[in-house]
Design an enzyme around this catalytic site. Structure first.
Site, PDB file in Angstrom:
ATOM      1  N   ASP A   1       4.352  41.072  19.805  1.00 49.25           N
ATOM      2  CA  ASP A   1       4.410  39.661  19.826  1.00 49.25           C
ATOM      3  C   ASP A   1       4.325  39.126  21.210  1.00 49.25           C
ATOM      4  O   ASP A   1       3.500  38.321  21.584  1.00 49.25           O
ATOM      5  CB  ASP A   1       5.798  39.169  19.202  1.00 49.25           C
ATOM      6  CG  ASP A   1       6.056  37.837  18.947  1.00 49.25           C
ATOM      7  OD1 ASP A   1       4.986  37.038  18.944  1.00 49.25           O
ATOM      8  OD2 ASP A   1       7.023  37.320  18.619  1.00 49.25           O
TER       9      ASP A   1
ATOM     10  N   ASP B   1      -4.608  48.767  21.771  1.00 51.39           N
ATOM     11  CA  ASP B   1      -3.726  47.680  21.884  1.00 51.39           C
ATOM     12  C   ASP B   1      -4.373  46.645  21.088  1.00 51.39           C
ATOM     13  O   ASP B   1      -5.656  46.107  21.279  1.00 51.39           O
ATOM     14  CB  ASP B   1      -4.026  47.413  23.045  1.00 51.39           C
ATOM     15  CG  ASP B   1      -3.434  45.982  23.634  1.00 51.39           C
ATOM     16  OD1 ASP B   1      -2.876  45.112  22.998  1.00 51.39           O
ATOM     17  OD2 ASP B   1      -3.097  45.565  24.961  1.00 51.39           O
TER      18      ASP B   1
HETATM   19  N1  AR6 Z   1      -0.872  46.661  20.243  1.00 55.04           N
HETATM   20  C1  AR6 Z   1      -0.598  47.141  18.951  1.00 55.04           C
HETATM   21  N2  AR6 Z   1       0.713  47.514  18.692  1.00 55.04           N
HETATM   22  C2  AR6 Z   1       1.859  47.276  19.466  1.00 55.04           C
HETATM   23  C3  AR6 Z   1       1.476  46.628  20.595  1.00 55.04           C
HETATM   24  C4  AR6 Z   1       0.120  46.223  21.273  1.00 55.04           C
HETATM   25  N3  AR6 Z   1      -0.135  45.671  22.266  1.00 55.04           N
HETATM   26  N4  AR6 Z   1       2.653  46.728  21.450  1.00 55.04           N
HETATM   27  C5  AR6 Z   1       3.447  47.473  20.616  1.00 55.04           C
HETATM   28  N5  AR6 Z   1       3.101  47.412  19.459  1.00 55.04           N
HETATM   29  P1  AR6 Z   1       7.185  45.690  17.719  1.00 55.04           P
HETATM   30  P2  AR6 Z   1       8.727  44.826  15.269  1.00 55.04           P
HETATM   31  C6  AR6 Z   1       3.414  48.419  18.433  1.00 55.04           C
HETATM   32  O1  AR6 Z   1       8.674  45.991  18.259  1.00 55.04           O
HETATM   33  O2  AR6 Z   1       9.325  46.203  15.042  1.00 55.04           O
HETATM   34  C7  AR6 Z   1       9.626  41.229  18.972  1.00 55.04           C
HETATM   35  O3  AR6 Z   1      10.559  40.752  19.771  1.00 55.04           O
HETATM   36  C8  AR6 Z   1       4.710  49.053  18.248  1.00 55.04           C
HETATM   37  O4  AR6 Z   1       4.428  50.353  18.953  1.00 55.04           O
HETATM   38  O5  AR6 Z   1       6.395  44.593  18.447  1.00 55.04           O
HETATM   39  O6  AR6 Z   1       8.310  44.260  14.091  1.00 55.04           O
HETATM   40  C9  AR6 Z   1       9.427  39.997  18.047  1.00 55.04           C
HETATM   41  O7  AR6 Z   1       9.430  38.739  18.658  1.00 55.04           O
HETATM   42  C10 AR6 Z   1       5.395  49.301  17.134  1.00 55.04           C
HETATM   43  O8  AR6 Z   1       4.707  50.490  16.314  1.00 55.04           O
HETATM   44  O9  AR6 Z   1       7.619  44.465  16.372  1.00 55.04           O
HETATM   45  C11 AR6 Z   1      10.476  40.395  16.823  1.00 55.04           C
HETATM   46  O10 AR6 Z   1      11.746  39.893  17.494  1.00 55.04           O
HETATM   47  C12 AR6 Z   1       4.698  47.897  16.310  1.00 55.04           C
HETATM   48  O11 AR6 Z   1       3.969  47.132  17.304  1.00 55.04           O
HETATM   49  C13 AR6 Z   1      10.464  41.972  17.020  1.00 55.04           C
HETATM   50  O12 AR6 Z   1      10.020  42.204  18.136  1.00 55.04           O
HETATM   51  C14 AR6 Z   1       5.794  46.696  15.975  1.00 55.04           C
HETATM   52  O13 AR6 Z   1       6.762  46.877  17.145  1.00 55.04           O
HETATM   53  C15 AR6 Z   1       9.926  42.413  15.836  1.00 55.04           C
HETATM   54  O14 AR6 Z   1       9.918  43.750  15.811  1.00 55.04           O
END
Ligand code: AR6
Length: 176
Positions: A33, A9
């Site tokens: 985020d 995380d």
């Molecule tokens: N630590 C590390 N990685 C993580 C965590 C964490 N705590 N939580 C999720 N991931 P995403 P995007 C991973 O959806 O696709 C938001 O609403 C997850 O498994 O977080 O760039 C923003 O505000 C995935 O591999 O971001 C935008 O609206 C990676 O982080 C939108 O989502 C990215 O998933 C951005 O979408």
């Protein structure tokens, strides 16, 4: 630069900067985020609001930097990945820009250790294999890479972790 692949995380990491996969509003959302704003507290949102007031929204591929609030890192670099939709070359370039622009900001702030999530591969649905190839290639060819000591690809889901692990082993990209 030493590149390492970890499964964690990102909000728990004690590095100089963690990167956030934000959206162009900079005002928070779900996924990584949401976790960053939740655990980092209101200081991060306040800093994002100030940036919004100064420059307006953050365009896709660009990055901004704030405090990390209550998180163990010092800074959060917020970058906006492309939404995959039907894909296309432009999306690949925009994703590469996220990594490049985040690293540029890191260097400006004398950051030596940085962790990236797998930008765009969650809610934005960028294909994981292609996103990993772009991420690794972009950081490995980054022109000032020697200014950064350690870069972590912080994978959260098992699928991304395995993809990164395999690519790093295949390409033997552990560059010092
Ligand atoms: N630590 C590390 N990685 C993580 C965590 C964490 N705590 N939580 C999720 N991931 P995403 P995007 C991973 O959806 O696709 C938001 O609403 C997850 O498994 O977080 O760039 C923003 O505000 C995935 O591999 O971001 C935008 O609206 C990676 O982080 C939108 O989502 C990215 O998933 C951005 O979408």
């Amino acid at each position: 630069m030493e590149i390492q692949v970890i499964q964690a995380d990102i909000t728990t990491l004690k590095v100089n900067a963690i990167v956030n996969a934000a959206n162009s509003s900079l005002l928070g959302g779900g996924g990584v985020d949401g976790a960053i704003h939740r655990k980092g507290g209101s200081e991060i949102l306040e800093a994002c609001k100030k940036i919004r007031a100064q420059q307006g929204k953050c365009n896709t591929g660009e990055a901004v930097i704030t405090t990390a609030g209550k998180l163990p890192s010092e800074y959060v670099i917020h970058t906006v990945g492309p939404v995959w939709n039907a894909g296309g070359k432009n999306k690949e370039e925009l994703l590469a820009n996220c990594y490049k622009n985040s690293l540029d900001l890191a260097i400006e702030h004398n950051i030596k250790t940085i962790a990236f999530p797998n930008i765009s591969t969650g809610i934005y649905k960028f294909p994981k294999q292609l996103a990993a190839e772009i991420a690794i290639k972009t950081v490995a060819t980054y022109k000032h890479k020697d200014t950064i000591d350690e870069l972590y690809f912080c994978c959260f889901d098992q699928e991304n972790y395995e993809i990164y692990h395999k690519l790093m082993a295949d390409e033997n990209l552990n560059i010092d």
